[in-house]
Design a protein around this motif. Structure first.
Motif, mmCIF file in Angstrom:
data_model
loop_
_atom_site.group_PDB
_atom_site.id
_atom_site.type_symbol
_atom_site.label_atom_id
_atom_site.label_comp_id
_atom_site.label_asym_id
_atom_site.label_seq_id
_atom_site.Cartn_x
_atom_site.Cartn_y
_atom_site.Cartn_z
ATOM 1 N N SER A 85 -6.814 4.786 16.683
ATOM 2 C CA SER A 85 -8.202 4.529 17.068
ATOM 3 C C SER A 85 -8.400 4.759 18.562
ATOM 4 N N SER A 88 -6.089 3.229 22.263
ATOM 5 C CA SER A 88 -4.849 2.728 21.661
ATOM 6 C C SER A 88 -3.650 3.384 22.317
ATOM 7 N N GLY A 113 -4.557 -1.519 20.596
ATOM 8 C CA GLY A 113 -5.549 -0.883 19.742
ATOM 9 C C GLY A 113 -5.330 -1.084 18.260
ATOM 10 N N MET A 114 -5.648 -0.041 17.476
ATOM 11 C CA MET A 114 -5.588 -0.098 16.021
ATOM 12 C C MET A 114 -5.004 1.191 15.484
ATOM 13 N N THR A 134 4.847 -4.786 16.849
ATOM 14 C CA THR A 134 3.796 -5.066 17.825
ATOM 15 C C THR A 134 4.321 -6.137 18.779
ATOM 16 N N GLY A 147 -3.586 -1.144 7.510
ATOM 17 C CA GLY A 147 -4.299 -1.156 8.777
ATOM 18 C C GLY A 147 -3.719 -2.217 9.696
ATOM 19 N N ARG A 149 -4.280 -4.136 13.507
ATOM 20 C CA ARG A 149 -5.201 -4.358 14.623
ATOM 21 C C ARG A 149 -4.585 -5.368 15.583
ATOM 22 N N THR A 155 -1.598 -10.287 15.903
ATOM 23 C CA THR A 155 -1.717 -9.004 15.213
ATOM 24 C C THR A 155 -2.214 -9.254 13.801
ATOM 25 N N THR A 156 -3.196 -8.477 13.370
ATOM 26 C CA THR A 156 -3.734 -8.572 12.015
ATOM 27 C C THR A 156 -3.235 -7.392 11.196
ATOM 28 N N PHE A 223 -12.923 -1.684 8.464
ATOM 29 C CA PHE A 223 -11.796 -1.348 9.339
ATOM 30 C C PHE A 223 -11.807 0.138 9.683
ATOM 31 N N ASN A 226 -13.963 1.592 12.521
ATOM 32 C CA ASN A 226 -13.500 1.492 13.901
ATOM 33 C C ASN A 226 -12.908 2.804 14.413
#
Length: 334
Positions: A85, A88, A113-114, A134, A147, A149, A155-156, A223, A226
């Protein structure tokens, strides 16, 4: 035991990559199949940063950075794709595929970023062979679309298809050796969680992954939005104006009156873009490339003068008479 083995294997893999000789011959592990905007690469993670373009190869050790309103997509040698994204930063620490033996050893790191990872082939292995790290978590992809993020403190992970195993980046977090008050961290969940299709989790700093939550199709669409960026190419046209105002479009000059009072209307013909006057009297043409407008009409609003009311002085006298008595007392918290 299986969860602890997963974390131990991930740490061992990271340490092994760090010990690899820097002089080892680098070879392409993928190619940039999409580049929009400004994207640069630090070869071997070292300066200088060089701007990349679509079709360029990527190698083990490369760090890729996308700027604002920019994105990129890497297609690796096994047809796995990683979409990055805007704003990032990612690193390719290791990427090795032996199709004949059905083996893969991939280790990526996301710093900012993502990203959206779509793993095209799942090899039948006892432990994950596609790992992403991450600042707070480590993830072993056993699925096909995930995904990721990053936020400053967590962190998701959104697992849209397949399975993904997630744990804290530090293997000691959530270990069963915790006793007494230290077990508070472990109460947030097991050392690792296995996400099924349309499930997500959040991993904060120094805590175990949160209990998985369910996703809906709108979460997937939200998502992926984005990764959409605004058109970077804007049409340019001629024209001039004086003063700002509302803009409306008319098909012919004979319909200008329908846009507002004729005494406050100016127009210019649109081609690659219409001409819109700003408050400084300069022309600022705009429209996406290839977009044709009709006649651009600028309505200059009338000047309205507002007169402030006169300032008045007020005075008053406050008088209070009475007795205040405390009739109760708050209960003691002890």
């Amino acid at each position: 035991m299986a969860m602890r083995s997963f974390l131990t294997a991930m740490v061992f893999l990271s340490a092994l990559v760090a010990l690899l000789p820097q002089w080892a011959a680098a070879e392409a592990v993928g190619r940039l199949t999409l580049v929009e905007g400004r994207v640069d690469r630090l070869k071997g993670g070292q300066l200088p940063a060089v701007q990349v373009k679509q079709g360029d190869e990527v190698e083990k050790g490369d760090v890729l950075r996308t700027k604002s309103l920019s994105k990129a997509q890497i297609t690796f040698v096994d047809n796995t794709t990683l979409t990055i994204s805007p704003e990032s930063r990612i690193a390719i620490e290791e990427y090795m595929v032996d199709a004949a033996k059905g083996q893969r050893n991939a280790l990526l790191q996301v710093f900012q970023g993502m990203v959206l990872a779509v793993v095209s082939k799942i090899y039948q292995t006892e432990k994950p062979d596609f790992v992403v790290k991450t600042h707070t978590a480590i993830m072993g992809i056993r699925g096909t679309e995930v995904g990721i993020r990053l936020a400053p403190n967590d962190t998701t992970f959104l697992n849209f298809e397949g399975k993904t195993q997630v744990g804290n980046v530090f293997p000691e977090v959530g270990d069963s050796k915790f006793k007494g008050a230290e077990k508070v961290a472990y109460a947030f969940g097991p050392a690792t969680v296995m996400l099924g299709p349309m499930q997500g989790t959040v991993v904060a700093m120094n805590v175990t992954p949160a209990v998985p939550f369910n996703l809906v199709e709108e979460d997937r669409k939200s998502f992926k939005r984005n990764f959409d960026i605004l058109p970077l190419s804007m049409g340019r046209g001629g024209g001039s104006g004086s003063g700002g105002g509302a803009v409306c479009t008319a098909g012919t000059a004979t319909t200008l009156a329908s846009c507002g009072p004729s005494s406050n209307v100016t127009s210019s013909s649109g081609g690659g873009g219409g001409s819109v006057a700003d408050s400084g009297g300069l022309s600022n043409s705009w429209a996406p490339a290839g977009f044709t407008t009709g006649t651009q009409v600028i309505i200059i609003p009338p000047v309205v003068t507002i007169t402030a009311p006169p300032i008045e002085n007020y005075s008053f006298t406050l008088q209070y008479a009475g007795t205040y008595v405390l009739n109760g007392q708050a209960p003691s918290p002890y």
